[in-house]
Every structure is written in C-alpha cells, then in structure tokens.
Design a protein around this motif. Structure first.
Motif, PDB file in Angstrom:
ATOM      1  N   ASP A 277       0.811  -1.074   0.069  1.00 30.35           N
ATOM      2  CA  ASP A 277      -0.068   0.068   0.134  1.00 30.35           C
ATOM      3  C   ASP A 277       0.964   1.134  -0.102  1.00 30.35           C
ATOM      4  O   ASP A 277       1.790   1.398   1.048  1.00 30.35           O
ATOM      5  CB  ASP A 277      -0.872  -0.095   1.353  1.00 30.35           C
ATOM      6  N   PRO A 278       0.861   2.127  -0.907  1.00 28.65           N
ATOM      7  CA  PRO A 278       1.603   3.395  -1.057  1.00 28.65           C
ATOM      8  C   PRO A 278       1.546   4.137   0.112  1.00 28.65           C
ATOM      9  O   PRO A 278       2.407   4.826   0.478  1.00 28.65           O
ATOM     10  CB  PRO A 278       1.040   3.956  -2.256  1.00 28.65           C
ATOM     11  N   GLY A 279       0.456   4.230   1.059  1.00 30.22           N
ATOM     12  CA  GLY A 279       0.130   4.889   2.355  1.00 30.22           C
ATOM     13  C   GLY A 279       0.885   4.421   3.158  1.00 30.22           C
ATOM     14  O   GLY A 279       0.998   4.932   4.215  1.00 30.22           O
ATOM     15  N   SER A 280       1.413   3.015   3.161  1.00 25.56           N
ATOM     16  CA  SER A 280       2.101   2.599   4.255  1.00 25.56           C
ATOM     17  C   SER A 280       3.663   2.763   4.004  1.00 25.56           C
ATOM     18  O   SER A 280       4.383   2.378   4.886  1.00 25.56           O
ATOM     19  CB  SER A 280       1.734   1.013   4.450  1.00 25.56           C
ATOM     20  N   ASN A 281       3.938   3.138   2.825  1.00 24.72           N
ATOM     21  CA  ASN A 281       5.303   3.582   2.659  1.00 24.72           C
ATOM     22  C   ASN A 281       5.805   4.995   3.146  1.00 24.72           C
ATOM     23  O   ASN A 281       6.045   5.887   2.267  1.00 24.72           O
ATOM     24  CB  ASN A 281       5.463   3.545   1.115  1.00 24.72           C
ATOM     25  N   VAL A 282       5.770   4.944   4.594  1.00 25.60           N
ATOM     26  CA  VAL A 282       6.043   6.182   5.069  1.00 25.60           C
ATOM     27  C   VAL A 282       7.639   6.061   5.547  1.00 25.60           C
ATOM     28  O   VAL A 282       8.266   7.330   5.536  1.00 25.60           O
ATOM     29  CB  VAL A 282       5.304   6.225   6.281  1.00 25.60           C
ATOM     30  N   LEU A 283       8.271   4.965   5.667  1.00 21.73           N
ATOM     31  CA  LEU A 283       9.655   5.116   6.150  1.00 21.73           C
ATOM     32  C   LEU A 283      10.502   3.779   5.312  1.00 21.73           C
ATOM     33  O   LEU A 283      10.153   2.870   5.302  1.00 21.73           O
ATOM     34  CB  LEU A 283       9.642   4.685   7.705  1.00 21.73           C
ATOM     35  N   THR A 284      11.549   4.393   4.702  1.00 19.84           N
ATOM     36  CA  THR A 284      12.515   3.670   4.018  1.00 19.84           C
ATOM     37  C   THR A 284      13.705   3.560   4.848  1.00 19.84           C
ATOM     38  O   THR A 284      14.319   4.698   5.362  1.00 19.84           O
ATOM     39  CB  THR A 284      12.823   4.086   2.860  1.00 19.84           C
ATOM     40  N   LEU A 285      14.321   2.440   5.126  1.00 24.92           N
ATOM     41  CA  LEU A 285      15.880   2.146   5.556  1.00 24.92           C
ATOM     42  C   LEU A 285      16.557   2.319   4.439  1.00 24.92           C
ATOM     43  O   LEU A 285      16.561   1.494   3.522  1.00 24.92           O
ATOM     44  CB  LEU A 285      15.722   0.791   6.339  1.00 24.92           C
TER      45      LEU A 285
END
Length: 426
Positions: A100-108
């Motif tokens: 879900d694009p909305g859950s892609n808030v934080l990338t490591l």
C-alpha cells in the motif's frame, strides 16, 4: 572329491573381488547420475536466472523482464558524482514493491562494500519493509557485485519484493551484464546459496582497506541510498546494524497520530552487542542484555563522547511504552553523531568526507546549525553486530581520521556562510 584348500581360497577371493568391482561400478554409475542431475539443475538455475527455455513460462517471463531492466540500467553507463571520481548506477536492480503506497512512510537506507553485503540477509529479515542499498565495488568486485545482486533479485523473494540496489564504482570502471559470466552463478541453487557466497567473500577486506589509493565514499553512498528512497521519512544506518523489530509499524502509527514538524529528527539510541547470534527485538530484551554487559553503548570503547549526549542512562531507565513516542528532546553537542529518522528534506551528507572519521558528525552538525531538533524515541533503538574495539581497524585509520578532522574545521566555517541567519555553531 574335495578341492584343495588353496584353490578354495582362490575361488572365495575371486568372489569377493568381483563383488567389490561391482560395488565400485555401481558407485561410479551413481556419481555419474548425480553429476548429470547437478548439471541439469545448474542449467535450470541458469535458465531461471536468465530466462532460457523451459516449461515455467511465467517464471521465465518474469526473469526476462528483470534481465531487461538490468540491461537497461547498465546501458546508461551510470552517472558521475560531483567530484568525477565515482560512477553511480542508480536503481541497478529495483524491487517489485506492491504494498500500500500509504504505508510506505519510512525507508531504511544503508550502504556497504561488497564484503559486508551478506549482512543484508538478517537486516531484510528483521526490517521487512522498503530498503535502499548502495554498494561500493572496485576492480573485479564490480562484476561480482553486479552478478550477485542480480541473483539476489531473482532467487530471494523477500529481497525481490523490497530492496532497491544501487552500485557505485570508480569513474574509470564500468559494470557489465553478467549473463555470460557463468563462474559467478555456479552453485547458486537458492537464496541461501547466494548469501553464503557473499559471506565467503566477506573476509577479503578489513573495514575500509579496499585497495591501494581506493577510498570508501561513505557519504556519497549514504546520499545515493537516500536518493533511492521514495518515502517521506528515511532512516540511514550502516548495514551491520539492526533496528528494533517493530520500528516500522510503530513509527507509521506515530506519524498517523500526529504529523511531526519538518524541523525535527527522531534519534534511535545505538548499541553494540557482544555476541550477535540473537539480536534483541524489543527494548525490554535489550535492557536485560545491557544490564549484564552483553550490550553496551555504541562506540563506548572507541569514542564515548560521540554518543554520550544520547543520555543512555536516562533512556534505559525510562518506561518502555507500548506506543512509540518522543521520550525527550536534546540540543546537539559536538561530537555527537546520532542515528535518526528524518524527513527526506534534511541536508545531504557532505561527500568530501571519505574513509574513516567525521563523516556522520559533519551532517549532524549541519542539522544543528540549520535549526533541527533532536528528539529521542522512547523504545526504538539500533544494535551493531559485535563490539567495536581498539586494534581491529585497518592500518591507515588514524591518518584518515586526522585528515578528516582538518576537513571538518573548514566544513564548520563554510556553514557560517551557508546559514548566515543561524546563531547556532558547532
């Protein structure tokens, strides 16, 4: 009529010899069968990697698609960094992220040389969310890195789903398509075999000792990894560090409750663990290990002042709430180099810093001058695999540290011009 005993013994010997020869023949036939089977499996794996003929049309189609994407990435020839010393292949291998694009808030975002890339196995298993990995390779390792990264993207479903790879090499080097380079793919039957190959390769260098006159461009790599992230928040770590197990969903819930200010970064206290066989997943587990000396503050032996402003005693003794939130906010103090989650708008790392020393301090210093606040999260943390101790670094570490110390002085002077309205200084 009885046969002489001597003749009877000869007959028995012939029977035993015949039996042994038969067993040997059967073993040879069996080994030949295994060899042909192994060769067939290798051809199938090679076919799976490069989309050859076979009955699995869907897998073959996907492999061909990934192959063509890699071929296109390589055909661009990469781009040069600002100094002209390095060639950068952005998105050499891209993930198939379908969340879900909305859950892609934080990338490591992380960086590594080829010899430490095997740490990705545990990191990806712990994180299970979007990762952006910048890899530095030199010489023959450029081909090796290209081949193994491609194999990871094909044979490791969790890597394929979540990890974007970027490759950095010297400007005079180029990455080439690995299709005809069979030697790199021999024995790569599955994902575990790829990571085993990387781990076996891992003893080649010691820290930054990559080769004569070859500098590890850590800040360039951090910026490349950051640039490969599409989320609004980014956590930049070294590849041999592990975050708390539930950091991503908890941070997602935190920003959903209250949108953070654009001038705030969220600090994760960093630790080292003596025996990295089982990395603590929660703050409660970490505190237990901390109290018995199995875990200690990051860089405690090498540079205790570099992490002291985090205030480990206050953090360890604070209540570990089920809900992730800010525990306390600190003012930056030299030479603090915190690891943090920040908005993608934070200043980039200064790429003049290479090798050992001041590469992260310089960026934290700029955040301070630019007016950022440093808020320590109540239950989030990072753990480095193994204690960092004196005497385990490459030979030129002190020389590099001194050179970067001088560079840091001029860097701080330049910040006065870059932020003329700021009253903060490093």
């Amino acid at each position: 009529m009885h046969l002489p005993k001597k003749c009877s013994k000869c007959s028995a010997f012939r029977v035993v010899l015949s039996a042994l020869l038969l067993v040997a023949l059967l073993q040879l036939l069996y080994l030949s069968f295994l060899s042909k089977l192994h060769g067939k499996q290798q051809r199938y794996r090679y076919s799976e990697l490069f989309g050859g003929s076979g009955p699995r049309s869907a897998a073959r189609s996907e492999s061909n698609s990934r192959k063509e994407r890699l071929r296109y990435s390589l055909s661009t020839g990469g781009i040069f960094d600002h100094s002209g010393q390095y060639r950068v292949y952005k998105n050499l291998v891209q993930s198939d992220f379908t969340g879900d694009p909305g859950s892609n808030v934080l990338t490591l975002a992380t960086h590594t040389s080829v010899n430490n890339l095997h740490h990705l196995r545990d990191l990806a298993e712990r994180w299970r969310n979007p990762l952006s990995v910048a890899i530095f390779a030199h010489g023959q390792d450029v081909k090796f890195a290209t081949a193994l990264v491609y194999a990871l993207g094909v044979l490791c479903p969790h890597v394929q789903a979540l990890v974007d790879f970027h490759l950095v090499c010297l400007s005079g080097e180029t990455a080439s398509f690995p299709e005809q380079d069979h030697r790199h793919f021999t024995g790569l039957d599955d994902c575990g075999a790829v990571f085993s190959r990387l781990e076996a390769h891992g003893s080649k260098y010691k820290n930054y000792a990559i080769g004569a006159n070859v500098s590890y461009p850590n800040n360039l790599l951090r910026n490349v990894a950051r640039g490969g992230a599409e989320s609004p928040y980014i956590l930049v770590v070294d590849i041999d560090m592990m975050p708390a197990a539930d950091l991503h969903p908890q941070f997602l819930a935190m920003v959903a409750r209250r949108q953070p200010a654009a001038d705030r970064v969220f600090v994760l206290p960093a630790f080292e663990i003596r025996h990295p066989r089982k990395i603590p997943a929660t703050k409660a587990e970490l505190v237990q290990l901390y109290q018995v000396g199995e875990v200690r503050a990051f860089y405690e032996e090498l540079c205790p002042r570099c992490q002291a402003p985090t205030n480990y005693s206050r953090w360890v003794n604070s209540h570990a709430d089920d809900i992730l939130d800010v525990a306390y906010t600190l003012t930056w103090a030299d030479p603090w180099e915190p690891f943090y989650i920040g908005p993608r708008t934070v200043p980039l790392y200064d790429e003049n810093f290479k090798q050992y020393g001041f590469n992260r301090i310089s960026q934290a210093c700029e955040l301070h001058v630019a007016g950022y606040k440093f808020s320590v999260l109540n239950s989030a943390f990072l753990v480095h695999r193994g204690f960092k101790i004196q005497g385990e670094f490459h030979a030129r570490k002190d020389e590099e540290n001194q050179r970067n110390r001088l560079l840091f002085r001029s860097f701080k002077e330049a910040l006065k011009s870059k932020y003329p309205a700021s009253s903060r200084r490093c």
